[in-house]
Design a protein around this motif. Structure first.
Motif, PDB file in Angstrom:
ATOM      1  N   UNK A  69       0.817  -1.219   0.000  1.00 47.66           N
ATOM      2  CA  UNK A  69       0.000   0.000   0.000  1.00 47.66           C
ATOM      3  C   UNK A  69       0.844   1.260   0.000  1.00 47.66           C
ATOM      4  N   UNK A  70       1.875   1.292   0.845  1.00 41.91           N
ATOM      5  CA  UNK A  70       2.749   2.467   0.869  1.00 41.91           C
ATOM      6  C   UNK A  70       3.696   2.486  -0.331  1.00 41.91           C
ATOM      7  N   UNK A  71       4.028   1.320  -0.869  1.00 37.91           N
ATOM      8  CA  UNK A  71       4.858   1.277  -2.081  1.00 37.91           C
ATOM      9  C   UNK A  71       4.113   1.902  -3.258  1.00 37.91           C
ATOM     10  N   UNK A  72       2.822   1.625  -3.359  1.00 39.40           N
ATOM     11  CA  UNK A  72       2.011   2.216  -4.439  1.00 39.40           C
ATOM     12  C   UNK A  72       2.086   3.730  -4.381  1.00 39.40           C
ATOM     13  N   UNK A  73       1.934   4.290  -3.179  1.00 39.45           N
ATOM     14  CA  UNK A  73       2.025   5.748  -3.035  1.00 39.45           C
ATOM     15  C   UNK A  73       3.384   6.265  -3.490  1.00 39.45           C
ATOM     16  N   UNK A  74       4.443   5.620  -3.031  1.00 36.27           N
ATOM     17  CA  UNK A  74       5.782   6.080  -3.374  1.00 36.27           C
ATOM     18  C   UNK A  74       6.052   6.009  -4.866  1.00 36.27           C
ATOM     19  N   UNK A  75       5.560   4.946  -5.515  1.00 42.03           N
ATOM     20  CA  UNK A  75       5.794   4.784  -6.949  1.00 42.03           C
ATOM     21  C   UNK A  75       4.919   5.714  -7.784  1.00 42.03           C
ATOM     22  N   UNK A  76       3.664   5.909  -7.362  1.00 43.00           N
ATOM     23  CA  UNK A  76       2.719   6.709  -8.150  1.00 43.00           C
ATOM     24  C   UNK A  76       2.833   8.197  -7.844  1.00 43.00           C
ATOM     25  N   UNK A  77       2.940   8.554  -6.560  1.00 44.53           N
ATOM     26  CA  UNK A  77       2.918   9.965  -6.163  1.00 44.53           C
ATOM     27  C   UNK A  77       4.273  10.524  -5.746  1.00 44.53           C
ATOM     28  N   UNK A  78       5.248   9.636  -5.521  1.00 44.90           N
ATOM     29  CA  UNK A  78       6.543  10.098  -5.038  1.00 44.90           C
ATOM     30  C   UNK A  78       6.520  10.466  -3.572  1.00 44.90           C
ATOM     31  N   UNK A  79       5.455  10.112  -2.868  1.00 44.64           N
ATOM     32  CA  UNK A  79       5.297  10.393  -1.444  1.00 44.64           C
ATOM     33  C   UNK A  79       4.140   9.552  -0.915  1.00 44.64           C
ATOM     34  N   UNK A  80       4.170   9.300   0.372  1.00 50.21           N
ATOM     35  CA  UNK A  80       3.109   8.522   1.006  1.00 50.21           C
ATOM     36  C   UNK A  80       2.087   9.480   1.601  1.00 50.21           C
ATOM     37  N   UNK A  81       0.815   9.202   1.364  1.00 49.90           N
ATOM     38  CA  UNK A  81      -0.274  10.018   1.887  1.00 49.90           C
ATOM     39  C   UNK A  81      -0.646   9.530   3.277  1.00 49.90           C
ATOM     40  N   UNK A  82      -0.645  10.437   4.242  1.00 43.41           N
ATOM     41  CA  UNK A  82      -1.047  10.136   5.616  1.00 43.41           C
ATOM     42  C   UNK A  82      -2.211  11.031   5.992  1.00 43.41           C
ATOM     43  N   UNK A  83      -3.119  10.512   6.841  1.00 45.34           N
ATOM     44  CA  UNK A  83      -4.287  11.316   7.205  1.00 45.34           C
ATOM     45  C   UNK A  83      -4.876  11.022   8.580  1.00 45.34           C
ATOM     46  N   UNK A  84      -4.409   9.990   9.256  1.00 40.88           N
ATOM     47  CA  UNK A  84      -4.988   9.617  10.542  1.00 40.88           C
ATOM     48  C   UNK A  84      -4.161  10.237  11.663  1.00 40.88           C
ATOM     49  N   UNK A  85      -4.796  11.065  12.456  1.00 38.55           N
ATOM     50  CA  UNK A  85      -4.157  11.698  13.607  1.00 38.55           C
ATOM     51  C   UNK A  85      -4.913  11.252  14.855  1.00 38.55           C
ATOM     52  N   UNK A  86      -4.171  10.818  15.855  1.00 36.24           N
ATOM     53  CA  UNK A  86      -4.785  10.382  17.104  1.00 36.24           C
ATOM     54  C   UNK A  86      -4.261  11.268  18.228  1.00 36.24           C
TER      55      UNK A  86
END
Length: 171
Positions: free
Chosen positions: A112-129
């Motif tokens: 899942x994080x590899x897809x972000x790195x390959x497609x967007x050049x960065x990993x998308x994060x959004x969950x804050x606790x």
């Protein structure tokens, strides 16, 4: 009649880890797409469950806690190799159900994080606790990092692997 001690270990079908990983990757990518389309980068957090969950759009070009920043492509290649390697191992050598499940989770997180790195050049994060940040700040460790579902899969899978292996060692 066979006793429970001599019964062969129960295993999932060969396709199970691939199906599990596919479903988890789809959920991860869907949440990331939702975040990119509905949240604003660098905007204040959007509360969902007070103290427990807020939505905050961030991007990471490194690994956990922004280690190895600006290394998105090499990290993506490594994550992809790890994820596919785990799935290949589970295909070639089916394991007991618990091990198949946790290794499938870890593989899904890596891919899942590899897809972000390959497609967007960065990993998308959004969950804050916020509660985790309160704890980490009390320990003088700064805010707890914002993360995504793929990170959850890797952490829960790894913790489960550790705990279940300790349980197995006692037997």
């Amino acid at each position: 009649m066979r006793s429970a001690a001599s019964a062969p270990p129960r295993r999932w079908p060969r396709w199970f880890p691939i199906a599990l990983a596919a479903l988890l990757i789809i959920a991860d990518q869907a949440l990331k797409a939702w975040a990119v389309n509905n949240l604003v980068y660098q905007a204040p957090p959007v509360p969902a469950i007070p103290l427990l969950l807020e939505w905050v759009l961030t991007f990471n070009t490194g690994a956990a806690w922004s280690m190895f920043s600006n290394s998105a492509l090499p990290l993506a290649a490594l994550r992809l190799l790890v994820g596919l390697g785990l799935l290949g191992y589970l295909w070639a050598r089916p394991q007991v159900r618990w091990l198949t499940t946790v290794l499938g989770m870890i593989a899904a997180g890596a891919i899942g994080n590899a897809i972000d790195g390959l497609v967007r050049g960065q990993v998308t994060d959004m969950i804050d606790m916020p509660l985790l940040s309160l704890i980490s700040n009390a320990l003088h460790a700064g805010d707890f990092p914002i993360f995504n579902l793929a990170d959850v899969y890797v952490v829960l899978g790894t913790l489960s692997l550790l705990l279940l292996s300790l349980r197995e060692d006692r037997r």
